[in-house]
Design an enzyme around this catalytic site. Structure first.
Site, PDB file in Angstrom:
ATOM      1  N   PRO A   4       0.815  -1.217   0.000  1.00 43.94           N
ATOM      2  CA  PRO A   4       0.000   0.000   0.000  1.00 43.94           C
ATOM      3  C   PRO A   4       0.853   1.274   0.000  1.00 43.94           C
ATOM      4  O   PRO A   4       0.479   2.267  -0.612  1.00 43.94           O
ATOM      5  CB  PRO A   4      -0.820  -0.128   1.287  1.00 43.94           C
ATOM      6  CG  PRO A   4      -0.935  -1.605   1.500  1.00 43.94           C
ATOM      7  CD  PRO A   4       0.355  -2.186   1.017  1.00 43.94           C
ATOM      8  N   GLU A  17       4.476  -2.435 -14.174  1.00 45.60           N
ATOM      9  CA  GLU A  17       5.854  -2.747 -14.617  1.00 45.60           C
ATOM     10  C   GLU A  17       6.739  -1.498 -14.623  1.00 45.60           C
ATOM     11  O   GLU A  17       7.655  -1.379 -15.414  1.00 45.60           O
ATOM     12  CB  GLU A  17       5.858  -3.391 -16.014  1.00 45.60           C
ATOM     13  CG  GLU A  17       4.972  -4.612 -16.169  1.00 45.60           C
ATOM     14  CD  GLU A  17       5.622  -5.906 -15.706  1.00 45.60           C
ATOM     15  OE1 GLU A  17       6.726  -5.826 -15.125  1.00 45.60           O
ATOM     16  OE2 GLU A  17       5.010  -6.967 -15.900  1.00 45.60           O
ATOM     17  N   GLN A  48     -12.660   6.858 -30.604  1.00 47.03           N
ATOM     18  CA  GLN A  48     -13.215   8.006 -31.330  1.00 47.03           C
ATOM     19  C   GLN A  48     -13.715   7.580 -32.719  1.00 47.03           C
ATOM     20  O   GLN A  48     -14.802   7.969 -33.144  1.00 47.03           O
ATOM     21  CB  GLN A  48     -12.127   9.092 -31.456  1.00 47.03           C
ATOM     22  CG  GLN A  48     -12.618  10.405 -32.024  1.00 47.03           C
ATOM     23  CD  GLN A  48     -13.574  11.124 -31.073  1.00 47.03           C
ATOM     24  OE1 GLN A  48     -13.589  10.852 -29.865  1.00 47.03           O
ATOM     25  NE2 GLN A  48     -14.396  12.006 -31.607  1.00 47.03           N
ATOM     26  N   ARG A  56      10.313  -5.160 -19.132  1.00 48.78           N
ATOM     27  CA  ARG A  56       9.946  -3.905 -19.809  1.00 48.78           C
ATOM     28  C   ARG A  56       9.693  -4.126 -21.294  1.00 48.78           C
ATOM     29  O   ARG A  56       8.705  -3.624 -21.846  1.00 48.78           O
ATOM     30  CB  ARG A  56      11.041  -2.858 -19.598  1.00 48.78           C
ATOM     31  CG  ARG A  56      11.025  -2.335 -18.181  1.00 48.78           C
ATOM     32  CD  ARG A  56      12.085  -1.301 -17.876  1.00 48.78           C
ATOM     33  NE  ARG A  56      12.071  -1.103 -16.431  1.00 48.78           N
ATOM     34  CZ  ARG A  56      13.128  -1.100 -15.646  1.00 48.78           C
ATOM     35  NH1 ARG A  56      14.340  -1.241 -16.155  1.00 48.78           N
ATOM     36  NH2 ARG A  56      12.996  -0.953 -14.347  1.00 48.78           N
ATOM     37  N   GLY A  97     -17.112   6.084 -32.830  1.00 50.73           N
ATOM     38  CA  GLY A  97     -18.267   6.881 -32.428  1.00 50.73           C
ATOM     39  C   GLY A  97     -18.936   6.280 -31.199  1.00 50.73           C
ATOM     40  O   GLY A  97     -18.277   5.681 -30.341  1.00 50.73           O
TER      41      GLY A  97
HETATM   42  C1  FAD Z   1      -3.632  -3.894 -12.351  1.00 50.30           C
HETATM   43  C2  FAD Z   1      -2.303  -3.879 -11.672  1.00 50.30           C
HETATM   44  C3  FAD Z   1      -1.591  -5.050 -11.567  1.00 50.30           C
HETATM   45  C4  FAD Z   1      -0.385  -5.074 -10.865  1.00 50.30           C
HETATM   46  N1  FAD Z   1       0.257  -6.261 -10.673  1.00 50.30           N
HETATM   47  C5  FAD Z   1       1.265  -6.324  -9.788  1.00 50.30           C
HETATM   48  C6  FAD Z   1       1.780  -7.582  -9.355  1.00 50.30           C
HETATM   49  O1  FAD Z   1       1.355  -8.638  -9.824  1.00 50.30           O
HETATM   50  N2  FAD Z   1       2.747  -7.592  -8.399  1.00 50.30           N
HETATM   51  C7  FAD Z   1       3.240  -6.434  -7.863  1.00 50.30           C
HETATM   52  O2  FAD Z   1       4.112  -6.516  -6.995  1.00 50.30           O
HETATM   53  N3  FAD Z   1       2.792  -5.232  -8.262  1.00 50.30           N
HETATM   54  C8  FAD Z   1       1.809  -5.151  -9.196  1.00 50.30           C
HETATM   55  N4  FAD Z   1       1.294  -3.927  -9.569  1.00 50.30           N
HETATM   56  C9  FAD Z   1       1.821  -2.712  -8.940  1.00 50.30           C
HETATM   57  C10 FAD Z   1       2.492  -1.772  -9.934  1.00 50.30           C
HETATM   58  O3  FAD Z   1       3.778  -2.215 -10.244  1.00 50.30           O
HETATM   59  C11 FAD Z   1       2.472  -0.371  -9.306  1.00 50.30           C
HETATM   60  O4  FAD Z   1       1.136   0.079  -9.348  1.00 50.30           O
HETATM   61  C12 FAD Z   1       3.385   0.591 -10.007  1.00 50.30           C
HETATM   62  O5  FAD Z   1       4.738   0.252  -9.832  1.00 50.30           O
HETATM   63  C13 FAD Z   1       3.165   2.024  -9.515  1.00 50.30           C
HETATM   64  O6  FAD Z   1       3.177   2.071  -8.120  1.00 50.30           O
HETATM   65  P1  FAD Z   1       1.981   2.796  -7.340  1.00 50.30           P
HETATM   66  O7  FAD Z   1       0.708   2.294  -7.894  1.00 50.30           O
HETATM   67  O8  FAD Z   1       2.227   2.638  -5.901  1.00 50.30           O
HETATM   68  O9  FAD Z   1       2.082   4.304  -7.749  1.00 50.30           O
HETATM   69  P2  FAD Z   1       2.997   5.418  -7.040  1.00 50.30           P
HETATM   70  O10 FAD Z   1       4.381   4.900  -6.909  1.00 50.30           O
HETATM   71  O11 FAD Z   1       2.320   5.893  -5.809  1.00 50.30           O
HETATM   72  O12 FAD Z   1       2.979   6.559  -8.122  1.00 50.30           O
HETATM   73  C14 FAD Z   1       1.955   7.576  -8.182  1.00 50.30           C
HETATM   74  C15 FAD Z   1       2.402   8.595  -9.234  1.00 50.30           C
HETATM   75  O13 FAD Z   1       3.637   9.195  -8.821  1.00 50.30           O
HETATM   76  C16 FAD Z   1       4.609   9.033  -9.856  1.00 50.30           C
HETATM   77  N5  FAD Z   1       5.953   8.901  -9.267  1.00 50.30           N
HETATM   78  C17 FAD Z   1       6.317   8.071  -8.252  1.00 50.30           C
HETATM   79  N6  FAD Z   1       7.628   8.217  -8.007  1.00 50.30           N
HETATM   80  C18 FAD Z   1       8.104   9.152  -8.883  1.00 50.30           C
HETATM   81  C19 FAD Z   1       9.390   9.738  -9.138  1.00 50.30           C
HETATM   82  N7  FAD Z   1      10.472   9.369  -8.462  1.00 50.30           N
HETATM   83  N8  FAD Z   1       9.482  10.679 -10.114  1.00 50.30           N
HETATM   84  C20 FAD Z   1       8.386  11.045 -10.827  1.00 50.30           C
HETATM   85  N9  FAD Z   1       7.149  10.530 -10.628  1.00 50.30           N
HETATM   86  C21 FAD Z   1       7.011   9.585  -9.677  1.00 50.30           C
HETATM   87  C22 FAD Z   1       4.179   7.770 -10.591  1.00 50.30           C
HETATM   88  O14 FAD Z   1       4.743   7.709 -11.884  1.00 50.30           O
HETATM   89  C23 FAD Z   1       2.675   7.940 -10.595  1.00 50.30           C
HETATM   90  O15 FAD Z   1       2.297   8.816 -11.618  1.00 50.30           O
HETATM   91  C24 FAD Z   1       0.124  -3.874 -10.311  1.00 50.30           C
HETATM   92  C25 FAD Z   1      -0.591  -2.692 -10.468  1.00 50.30           C
HETATM   93  C26 FAD Z   1      -1.782  -2.687 -11.119  1.00 50.30           C
HETATM   94  C27 FAD Z   1      -2.559  -1.385 -11.217  1.00 50.30           C
END
Ligand code: FAD
Length: 406
Positions: A137, A388, A361, A268, A364
């Site tokens: 979280p 990722e 888009q 990636r 439509g």
């Molecule tokens: C559907 C889904 C499936 C997933 N599956 C997996 C899984 O199987 N296992 C797993 O471990 N994880 C999984 N993830 C997690 C995923 O890797 C993370 O959601 C992702 O790395 C982004 O982390 P966050 O959601 O905590 O966003 P945050 O890190 O809170 O980012 C919020 C915003 O801040 C920006 N930000 C954060 N740090 C910086 C920085 N240093 N500079 C500039 N901008 C920044 C981000 O780009 C984003 O726009 C999944 C996520 C989703 C939504």
């Protein structure tokens, strides 16, 4: 739901083309169209997990072991072939392109060589498919902030903490859990003390000490995605892993993660190929719709604005495909390709968001319904710039190799 059989947009002949690759691509393309697409059409609206029969059908083709050496029961091919098949599968359903990553030797990096060999064979056969629980979280992009604890107790480790976003966790044979074994010493990177653990489990159940709650997503169905509570999950010392490969968006420069760099780069470029698959789906559906839909007495494909929009979409997809093929080739040659991997992830996923948005888009009002597949492509593409490693994290990786770090 109409199943357009549009002629495909032109594909660039890749400099890495071979007869074997063309045959593999054709096999995956037919499988995606005939097997995956009907399952996706049925399961996606129900937010359901892909059926085991679909996984078994992919396993029978050897696709969970594309990159596993032949002596361990795999196909012994490269990142290129792995991405080639994944693009085709993602063209039908993103999550099916993703599940392949949960084989390919994931969860086999144990210290014991005999056990490792046995697990690799199972992985290649689709009988060792994993969940990955890195994110929390409060730790997503910044994985060095992981707070889940691993405390030594005799010959075992005891894991306690909360994991978020663990895809496929219930259905999996194991879950790779990233946990902190100790605090970093002064002068060490923040990631020091983070280690991956293998939580072995029965598919369809959670192990003692673990409970899970499904996260209600707007797309990427086919996987259920879980928030996991770990309260004293016991892992034997033999299941502490020596490496990690998966969904990491973390600071790749920090020492603790150095060993996993190749896995991150493969993830990636694999994401880029999946994004190309989703975007290609949108282009192909538009190609059919522009011929099917009439307004003002003509197929809407007669309007130059829409023809040119389709041309731009097709060109963007072709460009991104050429780029993932180049980067996959570099990785297969043993090049580190760190910047290139981040660049292709960034460009291909942002492209997929643009192209699927434009596809809606061009459809439509019909595009904004569940009667057409374009809404699925649009929802699924939207995830690709987030998981990722977000686009911002890719930009950070690229710019950190161009400028001194702030
Ligand atoms: C559907 C889904 C499936 C997933 N599956 C997996 C899984 O199987 N296992 C797993 O471990 N994880 C999984 N993830 C997690 C995923 O890797 C993370 O959601 C992702 O790395 C982004 O982390 P966050 O959601 O905590 O966003 P945050 O890190 O809170 O980012 C919020 C915003 O801040 C920006 N930000 C954060 N740090 C910086 C920085 N240093 N500079 C500039 N901008 C920044 C981000 O780009 C984003 O726009 C999944 C996520 C989703 C939504």
């Amino acid at each position: 739901m109409p199943n357009p059989v549009a002629p495909r947009p032109p594909e660039l002949l890749s400099p890495w083309h071979s007869e074997a690759r063309a045959a593999l691509q054709a096999e995956a393309r037919a499988f995606a169209r005939d097997v995956v697409m009907p399952v996706a059409d049925e399961c996606d609206p129900q937010k359901a997990e892909m059926p085991r029969s679909l996984i078994d059908a992919m396993a029978a083709k050897g696709w969970f072991g594309i990159t596993i050496p032949t002596e361990h029961g795999g196909l012994g091919l490269g990142v290129f072939e792995y991405c080639l098949v994944s693009e085709e599968l993602a063209r039908a359903w993103l999550s099916v392109g993703s599940i392949l990553a949960r084989g390919q030797g994931l969860g086999t990096q144990t210290l014991d060589d005999g056990r490792r060999a046995a697990l690799l064979r199972n992985s290649a056969q689709g009988r060792w498919i994993g969940g990955i629980a890195l994110s929390e979280p409060t730790a997503g992009s910044d994985l060095a902030g992981v707070q889940t604890r691993a405390v030594r107790d005799g010959d075992a480790w005891v894991l306690t903490g909360t994991k978020r976003w663990a895809g496929f966790a219930l259905a999996a044979d194991f879950i790779e859990v990233l946990a902190r074994t100790r605090e970093p010493e002064p002068g060490e990177p923040r990631s020091a003390g983070l280690e991956p653990f293998l939580v072995v489990k029965e598919p369809g159940t959670f192990p003692p000490g673990m409970t899970g709650q499904v996260i209600d997503k707007i797309g990427y169905h086919g996987f259920l995605t879980w928030q996991l509570e770990l309260d004293g999950v016991r892992v034997p010392e033999s299941d502490r892993l020596t490496g990690l490969y998966g969904d990491v968006g973390a600071d790749a420069d920090s020492g603790g993660f150095a060993a996993v760099q190749r896995g991150l780069n493969i993830a990636r470029v694999h994401t880029a190929a999946r994004a190309v698959g989703v975007a290609r789906a949108a282009v192909e559906d538009c190609q059919a719709y522009l011929q099917e839909r009439e307004q003002f007495g003509h197929p809407i494909g007669a309007f130059q604005a829409l023809r040119f929009a389709l041309a731009d979409m097709a060109a963007e997809v072709a460009q991104a495909r050429a780029f993932w093929q180049q980067v996959a080739h570099l990785l297969d040659q043993g090049e580190p390709a760190e910047s290139e991997s981040a660049m292709v992830k960034l460009l291909a996923t942002e492209m997929a968001v643009r192209v699927t948005n434009q596809a809606m888009q061009l459809h439509g009002g019909n595009g904004y319904t569940t009667e057409r597949r374009v809404e699925r492509y649009w929802r699924d593409a939207r995830l690709t710039t987030i998981f990722e490693g977000t686009s911002e994290i890719q930009r950070r990786i690229i710019s950190d190799r161009m400028l001194p770090r702030a």
